[in-house]
Scaffold this active site. Structure first.
Site, mmCIF file in Angstrom:
data_model
loop_
_atom_site.group_PDB
_atom_site.id
_atom_site.type_symbol
_atom_site.label_atom_id
_atom_site.label_comp_id
_atom_site.label_asym_id
_atom_site.label_seq_id
_atom_site.Cartn_x
_atom_site.Cartn_y
_atom_site.Cartn_z
ATOM 1 N N CYS A 1 0.847 -1.187 0.000
ATOM 2 C CA CYS A 1 0.000 0.000 0.000
ATOM 3 C C CYS A 1 0.883 1.238 0.000
ATOM 4 O O CYS A 1 1.871 1.286 0.732
ATOM 5 C CB CYS A 1 -0.894 -0.028 1.241
ATOM 6 N N HIS B 1 -9.000 -3.922 -2.393
ATOM 7 C CA HIS B 1 -8.008 -3.194 -1.595
ATOM 8 C C HIS B 1 -8.376 -1.708 -1.520
ATOM 9 O O HIS B 1 -8.387 -1.110 -0.445
ATOM 10 C CB HIS B 1 -6.611 -3.385 -2.212
ATOM 11 N N GLU B 2 -8.690 -1.107 -2.675
ATOM 12 C CA GLU B 2 -9.032 0.318 -2.709
ATOM 13 C C GLU B 2 -10.382 0.578 -2.049
ATOM 14 O O GLU B 2 -10.560 1.577 -1.352
ATOM 15 C CB GLU B 2 -9.013 0.854 -4.155
ATOM 16 N N HIS C 1 -10.186 1.040 1.587
ATOM 17 C CA HIS C 1 -9.756 2.379 2.002
ATOM 18 C C HIS C 1 -10.946 3.307 2.249
ATOM 19 O O HIS C 1 -10.937 4.083 3.201
ATOM 20 C CB HIS C 1 -8.842 3.022 0.955
#
Length: 196
Positions: free
Chosen positions: A105, A147-148, A151
């Site tokens: 990341c 993954h994004e 966030h």
């Protein structure tokens, strides 16, 4: 404009993000700056909280995977053109047997760990023109999106590690938050003694 990437430990990475509308101020410039920042840092995805914006927005450009020899020719071809903006995204379904992949990341430099995720997702989102989409993605693209997406939900990939792994990287994470790390891209460290 290249923006500083927010480092591990900053509260913005844990904040609940807000839905945005067509009249969000300077959205075109925000997207342009995010892509420029992501490319400068050699990333394949970037979420708005990582550039200090607590909004439901992330970008993905999977083209660096197009030359990955572990992928089929069909996957490489798909990845060679996969560049998208996701606004107000919501993953509505994840399915399949979890598989491990080594993730990193931009907000947590020099930390890479195997993370288990399901291989298939269905996601609803709006693009940069606020056109609604509902799509299914699999494999590496699903992984990048997950993954994004995490966030904008205030989740980091390190949250998905075992207690043992978390203990093993604890001092590294502390050093990152203090700015005791060298990166070749701009960062903002929440606990740095002096601002860089």
């Amino acid at each position: 404009m290249i923006l500083p990437i927010i480092a591990y430990g900053d509260p913005v990475l844990r904040k609940e993000t807000e839905i945005i509308t067509k009249d969000h101020p300077n959205l075109e410039a925000v997207l342009e700056n995010m892509f420029e920042t992501m490319y400068e840092a050699r990333g394949i995805g970037l979420a708005a909280p990582q550039v200090n914006l607590p909004i439901r927005l992330f970008i993905v450009d999977a083209t660096p995977f197009e030359d990955d020899e572990d992928l089929s020719e069909e996957e490489q071809k798909f990845l060679s053109t996969f560049k998208k903006v996701f606004i107000n995204a919501r993953i509505v379904k994840e399915s399949g047997d979890e598989w491990a992949f080594n993730e990193g990341c931009l907000s947590i430099p020099d930390v890479r760990e195997d993370v288990f995720r399901q291989p298939d997702i269905v996601i609803e989102y709006e693009d940069e023109n606020f056109k609604k989409h509902k799509e299914t993605f699999s494999g590496i693209v699903a992984r990048i999106i997950q993954h994004e997406y995490d966030h904008i939900e205030g989740i980091l990939f390190t949250d998905k590690l075992s207690s043992l792994k978390k203990r093993l990287i604890k001092s590294k994470l502390t050093n990152i938050s203090k700015g005791n790390i060298s990166t070749d891209y701009r960062m903002k460290f929440p606990n740095a003694k002096k601002k860089r």
